[in-house]
Design a protein around this motif. Sequence first.
Motif, PDB file in Angstrom:
ATOM      1  N   PRO A 128       0.796  -1.154   0.029  1.00 44.53           N
ATOM      2  CA  PRO A 128      -0.139  -0.035   0.094  1.00 44.53           C
ATOM      3  C   PRO A 128       0.944   1.290   0.142  1.00 44.53           C
ATOM      4  CG  PRO A 128      -0.020  -0.913   2.003  1.00 44.53           C
ATOM      5  CD  PRO A 128       0.837  -2.219   1.074  1.00 44.53           C
ATOM      6  N   PHE A 129       0.304   2.372  -0.771  1.00 42.93           N
ATOM      7  CA  PHE A 129       1.235   3.578  -0.859  1.00 42.93           C
ATOM      8  C   PHE A 129       1.108   4.380   0.436  1.00 42.93           C
ATOM      9  CE2 PHE A 129       1.507   7.934  -2.275  1.00 42.93           C
ATOM     10  CZ  PHE A 129       2.699   7.759  -2.705  1.00 42.93           C
ATOM     11  N   ARG A 130       2.546   4.564   0.943  1.00 43.07           N
ATOM     12  CA  ARG A 130       2.773   5.220   2.192  1.00 43.07           C
ATOM     13  C   ARG A 130       3.855   6.322   1.813  1.00 43.07           C
ATOM     14  NH1 ARG A 130       2.758  -0.551   5.484  1.00 43.07           N
ATOM     15  NH2 ARG A 130       0.709  -0.706   5.915  1.00 43.07           N
ATOM     16  N   PRO A 131       3.489   7.510   1.602  1.00 40.93           N
ATOM     17  CA  PRO A 131       4.369   8.722   1.054  1.00 40.93           C
ATOM     18  C   PRO A 131       5.316   8.816   2.243  1.00 40.93           C
ATOM     19  CG  PRO A 131       2.131   9.252   0.936  1.00 40.93           C
ATOM     20  CD  PRO A 131       2.182   7.950   1.583  1.00 40.93           C
ATOM     21  N   ARG A 132       4.986   8.619   3.435  1.00 39.91           N
ATOM     22  CA  ARG A 132       6.120   9.095   4.501  1.00 39.91           C
ATOM     23  C   ARG A 132       7.214   7.946   4.554  1.00 39.91           C
ATOM     24  NH1 ARG A 132       4.232   8.675  10.781  1.00 39.91           N
ATOM     25  NH2 ARG A 132       5.343   6.606  10.666  1.00 39.91           N
ATOM     26  N   ASP A 133       7.024   6.735   3.904  1.00 43.79           N
ATOM     27  CA  ASP A 133       7.987   5.555   4.148  1.00 43.79           C
ATOM     28  C   ASP A 133       9.033   5.672   2.779  1.00 43.79           C
ATOM     29  OD1 ASP A 133       6.908   4.921   6.443  1.00 43.79           O
ATOM     30  OD2 ASP A 133       6.244   2.765   5.616  1.00 43.79           O
ATOM     31  N   LEU A 134       8.774   6.734   1.947  1.00 46.51           N
ATOM     32  CA  LEU A 134       9.496   6.635   0.631  1.00 46.51           C
ATOM     33  C   LEU A 134      10.943   7.104   1.213  1.00 46.51           C
ATOM     34  CD1 LEU A 134       7.251   8.551  -1.775  1.00 46.51           C
ATOM     35  CD2 LEU A 134       7.806   6.156  -1.726  1.00 46.51           C
ATOM     36  N   ASP A 135      10.988   7.936   2.276  1.00 43.40           N
ATOM     37  CA  ASP A 135      12.362   8.347   2.786  1.00 43.40           C
ATOM     38  C   ASP A 135      13.128   7.190   2.960  1.00 43.40           C
ATOM     39  OD1 ASP A 135      14.314   9.717   4.018  1.00 43.40           O
ATOM     40  OD2 ASP A 135      13.327   9.713   5.910  1.00 43.40           O
ATOM     41  N   ASN A 136      12.597   6.029   3.428  1.00 45.03           N
ATOM     42  CA  ASN A 136      13.214   4.826   4.149  1.00 45.03           C
ATOM     43  C   ASN A 136      13.582   3.759   3.068  1.00 45.03           C
ATOM     44  OD1 ASN A 136      13.364   5.478   7.223  1.00 45.03           O
ATOM     45  ND2 ASN A 136      11.179   5.823   6.598  1.00 45.03           N
ATOM     46  N   SER A 137      13.115   4.295   1.731  1.00 48.35           N
ATOM     47  CA  SER A 137      13.100   3.228   0.797  1.00 48.35           C
ATOM     48  C   SER A 137      13.894   3.821  -0.535  1.00 48.35           C
ATOM     49  CB  SER A 137      11.751   2.703   0.382  1.00 48.35           C
ATOM     50  OG  SER A 137      10.953   3.670   0.167  1.00 48.35           O
ATOM     51  N   ILE A 138      13.108   4.698  -1.282  1.00 51.93           N
ATOM     52  CA  ILE A 138      13.732   5.013  -2.698  1.00 51.93           C
ATOM     53  C   ILE A 138      14.536   6.241  -2.463  1.00 51.93           C
ATOM     54  CG2 ILE A 138      12.913   5.898  -4.871  1.00 51.93           C
ATOM     55  CD1 ILE A 138      10.244   4.469  -4.375  1.00 51.93           C
ATOM     56  N   ILE A 139      13.999   7.071  -1.741  1.00 53.20           N
ATOM     57  CA  ILE A 139      14.904   8.329  -1.565  1.00 53.20           C
ATOM     58  C   ILE A 139      15.626   8.353  -0.007  1.00 53.20           C
ATOM     59  CG2 ILE A 139      13.718   9.584  -3.159  1.00 53.20           C
ATOM     60  CD1 ILE A 139      12.189  11.053  -1.138  1.00 53.20           C
ATOM     61  N   ARG A 140      16.644   9.286   0.116  1.00 54.66           N
ATOM     62  CA  ARG A 140      17.042   9.696   1.426  1.00 54.66           C
ATOM     63  C   ARG A 140      17.132  10.965   1.820  1.00 54.66           C
ATOM     64  NH1 ARG A 140      21.102  10.670   4.942  1.00 54.66           N
ATOM     65  NH2 ARG A 140      22.703  10.834   3.703  1.00 54.66           N
ATOM     66  N   LEU A 141      16.560  11.488   2.657  1.00 55.18           N
ATOM     67  CA  LEU A 141      16.272  12.789   2.981  1.00 55.18           C
ATOM     68  C   LEU A 141      17.495  13.202   3.930  1.00 55.18           C
ATOM     69  CD1 LEU A 141      12.556  13.379   3.815  1.00 55.18           C
ATOM     70  CD2 LEU A 141      13.834  13.994   1.391  1.00 55.18           C
ATOM     71  N   PRO A 142      17.704  14.563   4.364  1.00 52.15           N
ATOM     72  CA  PRO A 142      18.769  14.914   5.195  1.00 52.15           C
ATOM     73  C   PRO A 142      18.276  14.234   6.613  1.00 52.15           C
ATOM     74  CG  PRO A 142      18.411  16.640   3.763  1.00 52.15           C
ATOM     75  CD  PRO A 142      17.321  15.820   3.250  1.00 52.15           C
ATOM     76  N   PHE A 143      19.220  13.893   7.657  1.00 49.74           N
ATOM     77  CA  PHE A 143      19.115  13.422   8.706  1.00 49.74           C
ATOM     78  C   PHE A 143      18.060  14.226   9.663  1.00 49.74           C
ATOM     79  CE2 PHE A 143      22.994  10.955   8.139  1.00 49.74           C
ATOM     80  CZ  PHE A 143      22.480   9.764   7.999  1.00 49.74           C
TER      81      PHE A 143
END
Length: 500
Positions: free
Chosen positions: A454-469
């Motif tokens: 299921p689509f969870r935009p908040r988890d994109l940071d932990n999978s496809i992309i990496r945001l600043p800490f």
Amino acid sequence: MRRRFRRNASYFPCKIDQLETDLKDGFFNSLPNFVAKKFKQDSQKYIVMYISYMVEEEQIYKYVIDNIQRSQKKWDTNTLINEISLKDGEKRTNIKDIGNDILQGSVAIYIDGEDSCVTYPVPKLIKRPPEKAETESLIFGPKIAFSESLTTNLNIVHWRMDNSNLKSEKFIIGNELPSEIRLIYLSDIAEPDIVKEMRRRLNKLETDDVLESSVLTQYIEDNSYSLFPQLHVTELPDRFCYELKEGKVGLLIDKSPSGVIAPTTFLSFFESTEDLYTRWNMGTFIRLMRLIGMFLSITLTPFYVAALTFHYEIIPTALLVSLGHSRSRVPFPPVLEALILEFFLELIREAGARLPTKVGQTMGIVGGIVVGQAIVQAGFTSNILIIIAALSALASFTIPSYLMSSAVRILRFPLIIMSGLWGFMGLFFCYAFLLIHLLKQQSMKRPYLTPIFPFRPRDLDNSIIRLPFLQSNFRAYSNSPKDTKRFKEPPKTNKTDIEE
């Protein structure tokens, strides 16, 4: 002939001669190093049994035999447990348990006429010290890898995670060759349902032995018929500890140089802890490059076969002339040509992996340049397919996980066959089938394609992309952690005139 003893049946009390005879007949008939020493202390008789090359005999003489002989007291089972200066003593009432303990490097002490036998583990361990990681090599970050010693691996994990909430549960699995397995998690972060589910699967597991951590994953994964791995196997302690802090659970197996992480997702196999050690924009670029490389690896060669077999019209005219000239001497259809070349590349890869390091590198150079050029000159394949197959192979090697990389390489073969039989229709049918399979897949009863489905935009940071800490404060929602935040956000302050 080996005797069979019931697991729950009480064997004692008995005579020490009878115990020695039954153990030899049932377990140690073909082991000349089985030692059974009989002693007499006043009116008491007792026997000490062990396998000489599996135990520290100095400890046995110092803490067991000398201690009993020098004491003037009357010994019994409880006294052996309380006053022998060795740790992890166990009372055993079943002869099969005693035999298994001795086979694992324990010493067994039995006093004539007592209702149980006492075993102490005193193994002589040959430990390989932690070394540099081989299969998951990193440029930045810690280079240390797990070893085959469970004690050493636990020490490394506790050294990296000095946390009172770090829990470790012990399991003994294996009817013939028991192995110790540790379930590790952070009690203040890991979801209880995940811990409970892993505990249930380990308790339910019935097998003769567990050879290695990758074998254990095949016993406890959700779908053993799938080509895709559903649990992550890693040799890196930093990856292992990072996943624990994200709310997952880990498994460490004795005599295995790698740990198991659960649950996992499809996209997590394209992540590496090195993404965390580099800057966030570089980490994001590398992750996207791996995903694109995976797509190219399963697309380039099947697309070539489908285009040349059924869909010439999509090829530009200039390129079509070059393709015709390149294939003018090739006697095979495109599908057979591609299968031969892919099989040849897999032979080179397998040979290079199994040979010693220096010889394997030489084999890769010789196979890739000399033999590849000879195949083209002999007319078995075209120059353009050599380039496409090489790009597909290189793209698959960008995947950090060996298991996922192997799955992607295997996928190319059915895709090539379907492209050769039905062109783009067969290729897209395979893609649709693959997508449906991944949508149905689970890991520890968690969706395998999360956060895409299921689509969870908040988890994109932990999978496809990496945001600043500082902007990556939330743990993955798919793990359902108790504590969703990695750190407390600092209070916002009003900007000064200079900052404005």
